[in-house]
Design a protein around this motif. Structure first.
Motif, PDB file in Angstrom:
ATOM      1  N   MET A 140       0.837  -1.202   0.000  1.00 16.76           N
ATOM      2  CA  MET A 140       0.000   0.000   0.000  1.00 16.76           C
ATOM      3  C   MET A 140       0.875   1.257   0.000  1.00 16.76           C
ATOM      4  N   TRP A 141       1.962   1.211   0.750  1.00 13.42           N
ATOM      5  CA  TRP A 141       2.880   2.344   0.788  1.00 13.42           C
ATOM      6  C   TRP A 141       3.529   2.571  -0.582  1.00 13.42           C
ATOM      7  N   SER A 142       3.932   1.477  -1.242  1.00 11.30           N
ATOM      8  CA  SER A 142       4.565   1.597  -2.557  1.00 11.30           C
ATOM      9  C   SER A 142       3.596   2.177  -3.581  1.00 11.30           C
ATOM     10  N   VAL A 143       2.371   1.654  -3.582  1.00  9.11           N
ATOM     11  CA  VAL A 143       1.358   2.178  -4.501  1.00  9.11           C
ATOM     12  C   VAL A 143       1.066   3.639  -4.179  1.00  9.11           C
ATOM     13  N   GLY A 144       0.969   3.938  -2.889  1.00  9.94           N
ATOM     14  CA  GLY A 144       0.700   5.308  -2.476  1.00  9.94           C
ATOM     15  C   GLY A 144       1.801   6.266  -2.871  1.00  9.94           C
ATOM     16  N   TYR A 145       3.038   5.780  -2.825  1.00 11.62           N
ATOM     17  CA  TYR A 145       4.177   6.627  -3.188  1.00 11.62           C
ATOM     18  C   TYR A 145       4.105   7.051  -4.651  1.00 11.62           C
ATOM     19  N   TYR A 146       3.808   6.081  -5.530  1.00 14.02           N
ATOM     20  CA  TYR A 146       3.778   6.385  -6.959  1.00 14.02           C
ATOM     21  C   TYR A 146       2.498   7.120  -7.379  1.00 14.02           C
ATOM     22  N   THR A 147       1.478   7.046  -6.527  1.00 11.74           N
ATOM     23  CA  THR A 147       0.232   7.757  -6.855  1.00 11.74           C
ATOM     24  C   THR A 147      -0.002   8.928  -5.898  1.00 11.74           C
ATOM     25  N   ILE A 202      -3.378  11.180  -4.777  1.00 15.33           N
ATOM     26  CA  ILE A 202      -3.956  11.026  -3.441  1.00 15.33           C
ATOM     27  C   ILE A 202      -4.004  12.365  -2.712  1.00 15.33           C
ATOM     28  N   VAL A 203      -2.914  13.127  -2.776  1.00 12.91           N
ATOM     29  CA  VAL A 203      -2.874  14.433  -2.109  1.00 12.91           C
ATOM     30  C   VAL A 203      -3.926  15.361  -2.689  1.00 12.91           C
ATOM     31  N   THR A 204      -4.071  15.361  -4.016  1.00 12.30           N
ATOM     32  CA  THR A 204      -5.092  16.201  -4.655  1.00 12.30           C
ATOM     33  C   THR A 204      -6.486  15.807  -4.198  1.00 12.30           C
ATOM     34  N   PHE A 205      -6.738  14.499  -4.142  1.00 14.72           N
ATOM     35  CA  PHE A 205      -8.058  14.006  -3.711  1.00 14.72           C
ATOM     36  C   PHE A 205      -8.359  14.424  -2.275  1.00 14.72           C
ATOM     37  N   LEU A 206      -7.396  14.241  -1.370  1.00 17.87           N
ATOM     38  CA  LEU A 206      -7.607  14.590   0.039  1.00 17.87           C
ATOM     39  C   LEU A 206      -7.783  16.091   0.219  1.00 17.87           C
ATOM     40  N   TYR A 207      -7.039  16.853  -0.570  1.00 16.94           N
ATOM     41  CA  TYR A 207      -7.161  18.308  -0.461  1.00 16.94           C
ATOM     42  C   TYR A 207      -8.554  18.780  -0.889  1.00 16.94           C
ATOM     43  N   ARG A 208      -9.048  18.214  -1.971  1.00 17.81           N
ATOM     44  CA  ARG A 208     -10.379  18.620  -2.451  1.00 17.81           C
ATOM     45  C   ARG A 208     -11.484  18.179  -1.505  1.00 17.81           C
TER      46      ARG A 208
END
Length: 520
Positions: A46-53, A57-63
């Protein structure tokens, strides 16, 4: 040993027993360790996938408003929950490992290896390589035994007019660019390939008596290498060492080592920086320091002379092989399989035309894999193998676009400039636009071509460029051009990634001495 050493100890994959494959002892974790390891492994993916995406993810959480003050308690709860899960999983892993007799034996062997600075009993185990002690440190070499290592220049001087392009190129190569050029460095891919790598390594260790070594480079990277020693009374193929350099998604465990091993050569395989057990990142300067350290290890630790070393490179590994040859000019030769002339001409067609300038800047400044230039710095024997169905270094599988064609012609043009004029290069381009047909030059003309080369080399020496041919007729130059092409290049009817059959792996051709050539 403390409980923490079991918690944070290396992953154990296999215990070697020197027996045939069906009886190998694959390490099986107990229920407690397995459960804790599965949770940690899932979190790691999950961390590896999260790193490359992460940008998405940051854009989604910010919105969604998660980065405002009111949402901080929620994020804190999530973070705390994940932290507790990790701690519980680590404790379970440590408990399970401490109860395992095999794991405890491995930990004792590891502690002994670290204390004595020798692998010893640890070689009975296949473990996470970051914990393996260093077997050879190139920095330990002193005096004349150490060849100077030059860190490659990473970029050209900045120019204000092109600064925006330079910045974008820098960001591109350091984010997605280098993983695209070297996908084998992507940790997620390595995780999925791990079972194959473990199995392949076990085969090399148990079936071929391979010995695993860790080499520390001049820039402090640690390289995962494996050596198979076939020296028996210093006769036969075993007295020659083949140093294998893999492709951009290749690993020695499942790579090109198999071909020279089957032919009973002594073989040394290594993984690029950032590949499998090797640390670092496969930037050109790190890769150059890596192959230099591998050669130093072969000379100073394994006891081979440079004159008995062949550099064998497949695909992008041709860059490593050619660089090694350029700084070790007395090497026995170079064998290049499915290798290109310049990575720029592979990168530009695969990217949108609008960013061609950025691609060129990124390649030339940070990943300048120019094999044609490196090949000019080596005067020794060199041979090429072209895959006629190559789908990687040719556009749309069209053999006339195979970048190996351009590399071969570049080398021949540099070595024999008076023979390879425009008419000869045009003729050879035509020959290379389809699979090579059986040799068509009469035997008498072949002997004459060889005789001319031997006589010239005897009188003027074998250094390149060799200025033979200025006084020859066009027909003679045509015949000699075809002769030299066929001596340097072989076709293999295959795609890019197929294992090379042993019959295609031969010693690179060289101009023989007058004593070694018999006229009949």
């Amino acid at each position: 040993m403390s409980f923490l050493s079991y918690i944070f100890g290396p992953t154990l994959y296999m215990e070697y027993r020197g027996v045939p494959e069906p009886q190998r002892k694959v390490y099986e974790a107990g229920a407690v360790e397995k459960f804790g390891e599965q949770i940690l492994s899932t979190l790691s993916v999950m961390w590896s996938v999260g790193y490359y995406t992460s940008p998405l993810i940051v854009t989604f959480l910010y919105r969604r408003g998660y980065f405002v003050a009111d949402s901080m308690p929620t994020l804190a709860k999530i973070t705390t929950s994940v932290g507790l899960i990790v701690i519980m999983s680590l404790v379970m892993r440590g408990m399970g490992r401490k109860q395992s007799r095999v794991y405890s034996n491995m930990m004792k062997a590891l502690e002994e290896a670290r204390a004595n600075k020798t692998s010893g009993e640890l070689r009975r185990f296949d473990i996470e390589f970051s914990s393996w002690p260093v077997d050879f440190d190139v920095k330990s070499l002193t005096g004349d035994t150490k060849k100077p290592v030059v860190t490659a220049s990473r970029r050209e001087p900045l120019r204000f007019a092109t600064l925006p392009c330079e910045v974008i190129a820098y960001l591109a190569i350091n984010t997605f660019g280098l993983p695209m050029i070297y996908p084998g460095s992507v940790k997620l891919l390595q995780k999925f390939m791990r079972p194959m790598l473990i199995s392949g390594r076990a085969k090399l260790v148990e079936d071929d008596n391979g010995i695993r070594y860790k080499i520390k480079t001049i820039d402090s990277n640690e390289l995962d290498t494996l050596f198979i020693d076939n020296r028996i009374d210093n006769v036969g193929n075993g007295k020659t060492l083949i140093i294998c350099s893999e492709g951009n998604a290749g690993f020695y465990e499942v790579g090109i080592m198999g071909t020279p091993v089957a032919l009973k050569y002594s073989v040394l395989g290594w993984n690029h920086p950032g590949f499998a057990g090797s640390s670092g990142t496969p930037y050109p300067h790190q890769d150059k320091n890596a192959i230099d350290s591998v050669v130093q290890f072969a000379i100073n630790h394994l006891g081979f002379s440079v004159e008995d070393i062949i550099f064998y490179g497949w695909s992008i590994g041709g860059f490593s092989a050619l660089y090694a040859a350029s700084i070790y000019p007395d090497a026995k030769g170079v064998v290049l399989d499915a290798t290109f002339d310049d990575v720029l001409y592979l990168a530009v067609p695969r990217m949108p035309s609008q960013v061609a300038g950025i691609v060129k800047t990124a390649i030339r400044n940070y990943c300048n894999l120019n094999n044609a230039e490196l090949a000019e710095q080596f005067n020794g024997p060199i041979s090429f193998i072209r895959r006629t169905e190559d789908e990687i270094i040719a556009e749309d599988n069209r053999i006339e676009t195979n970048r190996g064609n351009f590399l071969v012609l570049s080398v021949l043009k540099h070595r024999y400039p008076k023979i390879f004029g425009v008419p000869q290069l045009t003729r050879l381009q035509g020959l290379l636009s389809k699979p090579l047909e059986p040799y068509s030059i009469p035997a008498s003309e072949e002997k004459l071509s060889m005789s001319r080369l031997i006589t010239y080399a005897s009188d003027e020496g074998k250094s390149f460029p060799m200025l033979i041919g200025a006084e020859y007729s066009e027909e003679v130059r045509n015949n000699m051009a075809v002769f030299l092409l066929r001596k340097h290049l072989r076709d293999y009817n295959s795609t890019h990634c197929t294992q090379l059959p042993g019959e295609f792996f031969t010693m690179p051709w060289d101009i023989p001495t007058e004593q070694g050539f018999v006229f009949t």
